[in-house]
Design an enzyme around this catalytic site. Sequence first.
Site, mmCIF file in Angstrom:
data_model
loop_
_atom_site.group_PDB
_atom_site.id
_atom_site.type_symbol
_atom_site.label_atom_id
_atom_site.label_comp_id
_atom_site.label_asym_id
_atom_site.label_seq_id
_atom_site.Cartn_x
_atom_site.Cartn_y
_atom_site.Cartn_z
ATOM 1 N N ILE A 4 0.869 -1.174 0.000
ATOM 2 C CA ILE A 4 0.000 0.000 0.000
ATOM 3 C C ILE A 4 0.907 1.224 0.000
ATOM 4 O O ILE A 4 1.798 1.327 0.851
ATOM 5 C CB ILE A 4 -0.881 0.027 1.274
ATOM 6 C CG1 ILE A 4 -1.748 -1.221 1.385
ATOM 7 C CG2 ILE A 4 -1.691 1.311 1.365
ATOM 8 C CD1 ILE A 4 -2.997 -1.214 0.572
ATOM 9 N N CYS A 5 0.711 2.145 -0.917
ATOM 10 C CA CYS A 5 1.517 3.372 -0.951
ATOM 11 C C CYS A 5 1.303 4.145 0.350
ATOM 12 O O CYS A 5 0.180 4.544 0.664
ATOM 13 C CB CYS A 5 1.133 4.236 -2.145
ATOM 14 S SG CYS A 5 2.005 5.817 -2.165
ATOM 15 N N ILE A 6 2.368 4.346 1.094
ATOM 16 C CA ILE A 6 2.248 4.965 2.410
ATOM 17 C C ILE A 6 1.736 6.402 2.331
ATOM 18 O O ILE A 6 0.891 6.806 3.126
ATOM 19 C CB ILE A 6 3.577 4.875 3.200
ATOM 20 C CG1 ILE A 6 3.364 5.325 4.652
ATOM 21 C CG2 ILE A 6 4.688 5.647 2.512
ATOM 22 C CD1 ILE A 6 4.523 5.013 5.565
ATOM 23 N N ALA A 24 -1.921 6.322 1.441
ATOM 24 C CA ALA A 24 -2.676 5.735 2.549
ATOM 25 C C ALA A 24 -2.871 6.739 3.683
ATOM 26 O O ALA A 24 -3.983 6.877 4.217
ATOM 27 C CB ALA A 24 -1.966 4.489 3.057
#
EC number: 2.8.1.-
Length: 131
Positions: free
Chosen positions: A80-82, A85
């Site tokens: 998940i792209c931090i 997110a």
Amino acid sequence: MSSLSYCLLVTGPAYGTQQASSAYQFAQALITMGHKLNTVFFYREGVYNGNQLTSPASDEFDLVSAWQMMATEHRFSMHICIAAALRRGVIDAQQASELNLPVANLAEGFELSGLGTLAEAMLICDRVVQF
């Protein structure tokens, strides 16, 4: 035909568009055909696929759980792209602690990662497909 390795980039949410469900069905087809799925990277609205608080109606397909089961069974990573997110309120326990937030909601099996992880995956995969 020889087996290929794939990386999927999912930019649509679990519900509301067909992007994530199409990516899931594509992943199923890849695996069935004997190809290797290395990584699924969730970006932009796609980060909602990793929200453990998603609760579909009993007659709806639970896409979050489906991704988790597929990743466990076929041993591929889900990132998940931090940055995306955090902007959308999807966080793990470490980020919740660091940001002094009351709860973490990143579903098990998903990992917060930077875009560098996507770049690395793109380098090692034979094909990258965006949904």
